[in-house]
Scaffold this motif. Structure first.
Motif, PDB file in Angstrom:
ATOM      1  N   ASP A   1       0.820  -1.213   0.000  1.00 25.11           N
ATOM      2  CA  ASP A   1       0.000   0.000   0.000  1.00 25.11           C
ATOM      3  C   ASP A   1       0.854   1.263   0.000  1.00 25.11           C
ATOM      4  OD1 ASP A   1      -2.375  -1.427  -0.005  1.00 25.11           O
ATOM      5  OD2 ASP A   1      -2.608  -1.367   2.178  1.00 25.11           O
ATOM      6  N   ARG A   2       1.944   1.250   0.735  1.00 23.54           N
ATOM      7  CA  ARG A   2       2.838   2.406   0.779  1.00 23.54           C
ATOM      8  C   ARG A   2       3.428   2.685  -0.604  1.00 23.54           C
ATOM      9  NH1 ARG A   2       8.490   2.657   4.009  1.00 23.54           N
ATOM     10  NH2 ARG A   2       9.012   4.805   3.530  1.00 23.54           N
TER      11      ARG A   2
ATOM     12  N   TYR B   1       3.556   5.575  -5.857  1.00 27.03           N
ATOM     13  CA  TYR B   1       3.450   5.494  -7.310  1.00 27.03           C
ATOM     14  C   TYR B   1       2.294   6.361  -7.821  1.00 27.03           C
ATOM     15  CZ  TYR B   1       2.395   3.735 -11.935  1.00 27.03           C
ATOM     16  OH  TYR B   1       2.124   3.644 -13.270  1.00 27.03           O
ATOM     17  N   GLN B   2       1.160   6.307  -7.157  1.00 26.85           N
ATOM     18  CA  GLN B   2       0.012   7.094  -7.597  1.00 26.85           C
ATOM     19  C   GLN B   2       0.264   8.597  -7.434  1.00 26.85           C
ATOM     20  OE1 GLN B   2      -3.103   5.237  -5.281  1.00 26.85           O
ATOM     21  NE2 GLN B   2      -3.478   3.688  -6.846  1.00 26.85           N
ATOM     22  N   ARG B   3       1.031   8.973  -6.429  1.00 29.59           N
ATOM     23  CA  ARG B   3       1.315  10.389  -6.198  1.00 29.59           C
ATOM     24  C   ARG B   3       2.378  10.932  -7.147  1.00 29.59           C
ATOM     25  NH1 ARG B   3       2.485  11.602  -0.300  1.00 29.59           N
ATOM     26  NH2 ARG B   3       0.238  11.348  -0.216  1.00 29.59           N
ATOM     27  N   TYR B   4       3.457  10.163  -7.367  1.00 30.14           N
ATOM     28  CA  TYR B   4       4.609  10.684  -8.119  1.00 30.14           C
ATOM     29  C   TYR B   4       4.805  10.052  -9.492  1.00 30.14           C
ATOM     30  CZ  TYR B   4       5.623  12.693  -3.583  1.00 30.14           C
ATOM     31  OH  TYR B   4       5.536  13.380  -2.411  1.00 30.14           O
TER      32      TYR B   4
ATOM     33  N   ASN C   1       0.415  -3.462 -16.991  1.00 31.46           N
ATOM     34  CA  ASN C   1      -0.606  -3.508 -18.041  1.00 31.46           C
ATOM     35  C   ASN C   1      -1.406  -4.801 -18.013  1.00 31.46           C
ATOM     36  OD1 ASN C   1       0.103  -0.956 -18.967  1.00 31.46           O
ATOM     37  ND2 ASN C   1       1.587  -1.762 -20.427  1.00 31.46           N
ATOM     38  N   ALA C   2      -0.782  -5.891 -17.615  1.00 29.21           N
ATOM     39  CA  ALA C   2      -1.479  -7.176 -17.535  1.00 29.21           C
ATOM     40  C   ALA C   2      -2.360  -7.254 -16.290  1.00 29.21           C
ATOM     41  CB  ALA C   2      -0.476  -8.322 -17.551  1.00 29.21           C
ATOM     42  N   ASN C   3      -1.858  -6.707 -15.165  1.00 30.64           N
ATOM     43  CA  ASN C   3      -2.588  -6.764 -13.895  1.00 30.64           C
ATOM     44  C   ASN C   3      -2.020  -5.670 -12.988  1.00 30.64           C
ATOM     45  OD1 ASN C   3      -2.971  -7.489 -11.022  1.00 30.64           O
ATOM     46  ND2 ASN C   3      -3.955  -9.327 -11.834  1.00 30.64           N
ATOM     47  N   TYR C   4      -2.800  -4.637 -12.734  1.00 27.82           N
ATOM     48  CA  TYR C   4      -2.328  -3.471 -11.993  1.00 27.82           C
ATOM     49  C   TYR C   4      -1.705  -3.864 -10.646  1.00 27.82           C
ATOM     50  CZ  TYR C   4      -2.210   1.136  -9.816  1.00 27.82           C
ATOM     51  OH  TYR C   4      -1.805   2.282  -9.186  1.00 27.82           O
ATOM     52  N   GLU C   5      -2.397  -4.665  -9.867  1.00 30.92           N
ATOM     53  CA  GLU C   5      -1.893  -5.034  -8.534  1.00 30.92           C
ATOM     54  C   GLU C   5      -0.596  -5.838  -8.623  1.00 30.92           C
ATOM     55  OE1 GLU C   5      -2.756  -3.905  -5.530  1.00 30.92           O
ATOM     56  OE2 GLU C   5      -4.081  -2.589  -6.671  1.00 30.92           O
ATOM     57  N   ARG C   6      -0.505  -6.688  -9.597  1.00 30.01           N
ATOM     58  CA  ARG C   6       0.728  -7.458  -9.789  1.00 30.01           C
ATOM     59  C   ARG C   6       1.890  -6.525 -10.146  1.00 30.01           C
ATOM     60  NH1 ARG C   6       2.038 -11.802 -14.272  1.00 30.01           N
ATOM     61  NH2 ARG C   6       3.855 -12.727 -13.296  1.00 30.01           N
TER      62      ARG C   6
ATOM     63  N   ASP D   1       5.641   8.740 -12.906  1.00 33.97           N
ATOM     64  CA  ASP D   1       6.881   8.513 -13.657  1.00 33.97           C
ATOM     65  C   ASP D   1       8.118   9.047 -12.936  1.00 33.97           C
ATOM     66  OD1 ASP D   1       5.606   7.160 -15.672  1.00 33.97           O
ATOM     67  OD2 ASP D   1       5.384   8.923 -16.955  1.00 33.97           O
ATOM     68  N   HIS D   2       7.973  10.115 -12.160  1.00 33.24           N
ATOM     69  CA  HIS D   2       9.119  10.651 -11.404  1.00 33.24           C
ATOM     70  C   HIS D   2       9.609   9.613 -10.390  1.00 33.24           C
ATOM     71  CE1 HIS D   2      11.732  13.589  -9.539  1.00 33.24           C
ATOM     72  NE2 HIS D   2      11.222  13.251  -8.367  1.00 33.24           N
ATOM     73  N   PHE D   3       8.678   8.954  -9.721  1.00 33.50           N
ATOM     74  CA  PHE D   3       9.012   7.903  -8.759  1.00 33.50           C
ATOM     75  C   PHE D   3       9.698   6.738  -9.463  1.00 33.50           C
ATOM     76  CE2 PHE D   3       7.534   4.177  -6.146  1.00 33.50           C
ATOM     77  CZ  PHE D   3       8.321   4.440  -5.042  1.00 33.50           C
ATOM     78  N   LEU D   4       9.133   6.310 -10.590  1.00 33.54           N
ATOM     79  CA  LEU D   4       9.707   5.196 -11.337  1.00 33.54           C
ATOM     80  C   LEU D   4      11.108   5.519 -11.839  1.00 33.54           C
ATOM     81  CD1 LEU D   4       6.671   4.054 -13.498  1.00 33.54           C
ATOM     82  CD2 LEU D   4       7.508   3.031 -11.371  1.00 33.54           C
ATOM     83  N   ALA D   5      11.301   6.740 -12.337  1.00 28.47           N
ATOM     84  CA  ALA D   5      12.603   7.147 -12.870  1.00 28.47           C
ATOM     85  C   ALA D   5      13.679   7.142 -11.798  1.00 28.47           C
ATOM     86  CB  ALA D   5      12.500   8.534 -13.503  1.00 28.47           C
TER      87      ALA D   5
END
Length: 146
Positions: free
Chosen positions: A28-29, A34-37, A59-64, A39-43
């Motif tokens: 959840d954290r 991820y929802q807040r930041y 793309n196949a399964n959001y939670e996964r 692509d910046h978080f991913l980068a």
């Protein structure tokens, strides 16, 4: 009679293990970050190959996909603990990638500069990852240089 000091005095001579790191992380954290930041978080957190597999899973399964992201962050944190540095020089989040082999086993892949530093001190490293809906856990074991 056993002298416990004698047992531990020479343990570094017989053990192939240089370090062990473990990290437990809330899915959840990671989802919130991820929802807040986005692509910046991913980068900041993922290397190029990890990004590819993250998007494929998302793309196949959001939670996964979110659990994949959490497992990579936990693995990198566990690695940094196993080598006693934390996420600071010579380590960055992106200088470590956790990529699964064709058989599905996670492997630690280091950037060139980090690998040069790491190999001057350590031998092989091993990672194990487990996850469920709410939590991921990663354990890393580093070997002594032979």
């Amino acid at each position: 009679m056993f002298n416990s000091l004698d047992v531990f005095k020479n343990s570094k001579d017989i053990s192939g293990i240089a370090g062990v790191g473990i990290d437990l992380l809330s899915v959840d954290r990671v989802r919130t970050l991820y929802q807040r930041y986005d692509d910046h978080f991913l980068a900041k957190m993922l290397g190029e190959n990890e990004l590819y597999f993250f998007h494929k899973r998302l793309n196949a399964n959001y939670e996964r996909g979110i659990r994949f992201l959490a497992s990579r962050i936990a693995s990198k944190e566990a690695f940094s603990k196993a080598i006693d540095t934390g996420i600071r020089y010579p380590i960055t989040w992106k200088s470590i990638q956790i990529i699964n082999s064709n058989e599905g086993k996670p492997r630690i892949i280091l950037s060139y500069d980090l690998n040069v530093w790491y190999r001057s001190i350590y031998g092989n490293s091993h990672v194990s990852i487990s996850d469920d809906i709410h939590m991921v856990i990663a354990i890393v074991v580093t070997e002594r240089k032979r």
